[in-house]
Write a protein that holds these residues in place. Structure first.
Motif, PDB file in Angstrom:
ATOM      1  N   GLY A 168       0.840  -1.265   0.040  1.00 42.77           N
ATOM      2  CA  GLY A 168      -0.001  -0.006   0.087  1.00 42.77           C
ATOM      3  C   GLY A 168       0.912   1.517  -0.135  1.00 42.77           C
ATOM      4  O   GLY A 168       0.685   2.236  -0.513  1.00 42.77           O
ATOM      5  N   ALA A 169       1.919   1.229   0.637  1.00 40.80           N
ATOM      6  CA  ALA A 169       2.805   2.617   0.899  1.00 40.80           C
ATOM      7  C   ALA A 169       3.478   2.652  -0.458  1.00 40.80           C
ATOM      8  O   ALA A 169       3.537   3.947  -0.857  1.00 40.80           O
ATOM      9  CB  ALA A 169       3.890   2.318   1.932  1.00 40.80           C
ATOM     10  N   ALA A 170       3.730   1.811  -1.228  1.00 40.79           N
ATOM     11  CA  ALA A 170       4.444   1.893  -2.561  1.00 40.79           C
ATOM     12  C   ALA A 170       3.491   2.380  -3.530  1.00 40.79           C
ATOM     13  O   ALA A 170       3.611   3.214  -4.296  1.00 40.79           O
ATOM     14  CB  ALA A 170       5.081   0.764  -2.996  1.00 40.79           C
ATOM     15  N   ALA A 171       2.157   1.930  -3.420  1.00 44.13           N
ATOM     16  CA  ALA A 171       1.020   2.432  -4.213  1.00 44.13           C
ATOM     17  C   ALA A 171       0.685   3.940  -4.193  1.00 44.13           C
ATOM     18  O   ALA A 171       0.527   4.595  -5.035  1.00 44.13           O
ATOM     19  CB  ALA A 171      -0.304   1.633  -3.966  1.00 44.13           C
ATOM     20  N   LEU A 172       0.794   4.436  -2.761  1.00 44.95           N
ATOM     21  CA  LEU A 172       0.693   5.818  -2.831  1.00 44.95           C
ATOM     22  C   LEU A 172       1.733   6.640  -3.122  1.00 44.95           C
ATOM     23  O   LEU A 172       1.335   7.759  -3.809  1.00 44.95           O
ATOM     24  CB  LEU A 172       0.430   6.039  -1.072  1.00 44.95           C
ATOM     25  N   GLU A 173       2.863   6.236  -2.971  1.00 45.43           N
ATOM     26  CA  GLU A 173       3.950   6.726  -3.785  1.00 45.43           C
ATOM     27  C   GLU A 173       3.871   6.883  -5.235  1.00 45.43           C
ATOM     28  O   GLU A 173       4.188   8.017  -5.852  1.00 45.43           O
ATOM     29  CB  GLU A 173       5.333   6.277  -3.383  1.00 45.43           C
ATOM     30  N   THR A 174       3.317   5.720  -5.708  1.00 42.20           N
ATOM     31  CA  THR A 174       3.122   5.823  -7.377  1.00 42.20           C
ATOM     32  C   THR A 174       1.858   6.981  -7.630  1.00 42.20           C
ATOM     33  O   THR A 174       2.305   7.456  -8.418  1.00 42.20           O
ATOM     34  CB  THR A 174       2.487   4.666  -7.796  1.00 42.20           C
ATOM     35  N   LEU A 175       0.905   6.824  -6.892  1.00 45.73           N
ATOM     36  CA  LEU A 175      -0.094   7.936  -7.097  1.00 45.73           C
ATOM     37  C   LEU A 175       0.344   9.457  -6.916  1.00 45.73           C
ATOM     38  O   LEU A 175      -0.297  10.223  -7.748  1.00 45.73           O
ATOM     39  CB  LEU A 175      -1.434   7.615  -6.165  1.00 45.73           C
TER      40      LEU A 175
END
Length: 223
Positions: A34-41
């Motif tokens: 999830g943390a990596a997903a937020l960085e991508t967004l």
């Protein structure tokens, strides 16, 4: 081309879902938690997210909740859990749909397409962001009941940024979205239009700001 973000810590599931969606013509980005997903967004404009519930660092429930605070995009929770309590928790966190593993590839595609159509229709409506109101069909901007009629490109630039609040876009990305790929000018055009927008609203009390992110681009942030 629509962009879909997959957040799943399982390499096999990430690859499977990516392959299914890419065969349908979607651009696919992947994140292992999830943390990596937020960085991508923060740097990529995504149209939909497929999120696994059981992930390290930040699980799918928390990720869904965080996405809902900042971004306006549909979410499908992907999980092996089928209990009604788990579904309830998923919908309470803000998911739009729920798909239980194992699943048929066609079912995933049906759900993705349906959500994109639904959100696509919704995106044609007006924008209400704090004190900022944008009438897309009437090309009218209203801030605290004061009406502004903007030149077309300023209107389109403001509308695009307001449609994706708190997301950072490079000058190149904004040129592509507002002026088109065949635009022959340079990226300073964006700077000029941002400056004009700031000047227009300088004396107006408002709860948003167009911020310059040094070395990256611009973001419309809600205060």
């Amino acid at each position: 081309m629509k962009t879909i973000l997959i957040a799943d810590d399982d390499d096999y599931i990430r690859s499977l879902v990516k392959d299914i969606l890419m065969r349908e013509g979607y651009k696919v980005l992947v994140a292992e938690n999830g943390a990596a997903a937020l960085e991508t967004l923060k740097t990529e404009l995504c149209d939909l997210a497929v999120v696994d519930i059981m992930m390290p660092v930040m699980d799918g429930y928390e990720l869904t909740s965080e996405i809902r605070k900042i971004y306006d995009l549909p979410i499908i929770l992907l999980t092996a859990k089928s209990q009604i309590e788990d579904k309830e928790k998923g919908f309470e966190s803000g998911t739009d749909d729920y798909l239980i593993k194992p699943f048929e590839p066609k079912e995933l595609i049906f759900r993705v397409n349906a959500l994109l159509r639904r959100y696509g229709n919704a995106s044609e409506t007006n924008i209400n962001l704090g004190s900022l109101y944008i009438n897309k069909k009437g090309y009218e901007v209203k801030i605290n009941h004061k009406i502004f009629m903007l030149p077309l490109k300023e209107f389109e630039l403001l509308t695009f940024l307001a449609t994706h609040p708190n997301q950072v876009f490079s000058r190149g990305h904004l040129i592509e979205k507002i002026w088109g790929l065949d635009f022959e000018g340079d990226e300073r055009t964006v700077d000029v239009h941002i400056k004009r927008l700031r000047e227009r609203f300088a004396s107006i009390e408002k709860d948003f700001v167009i911020k310059t992110i040094r070395g990256v681009g611009y973001s419309l942030e809600v205060l």
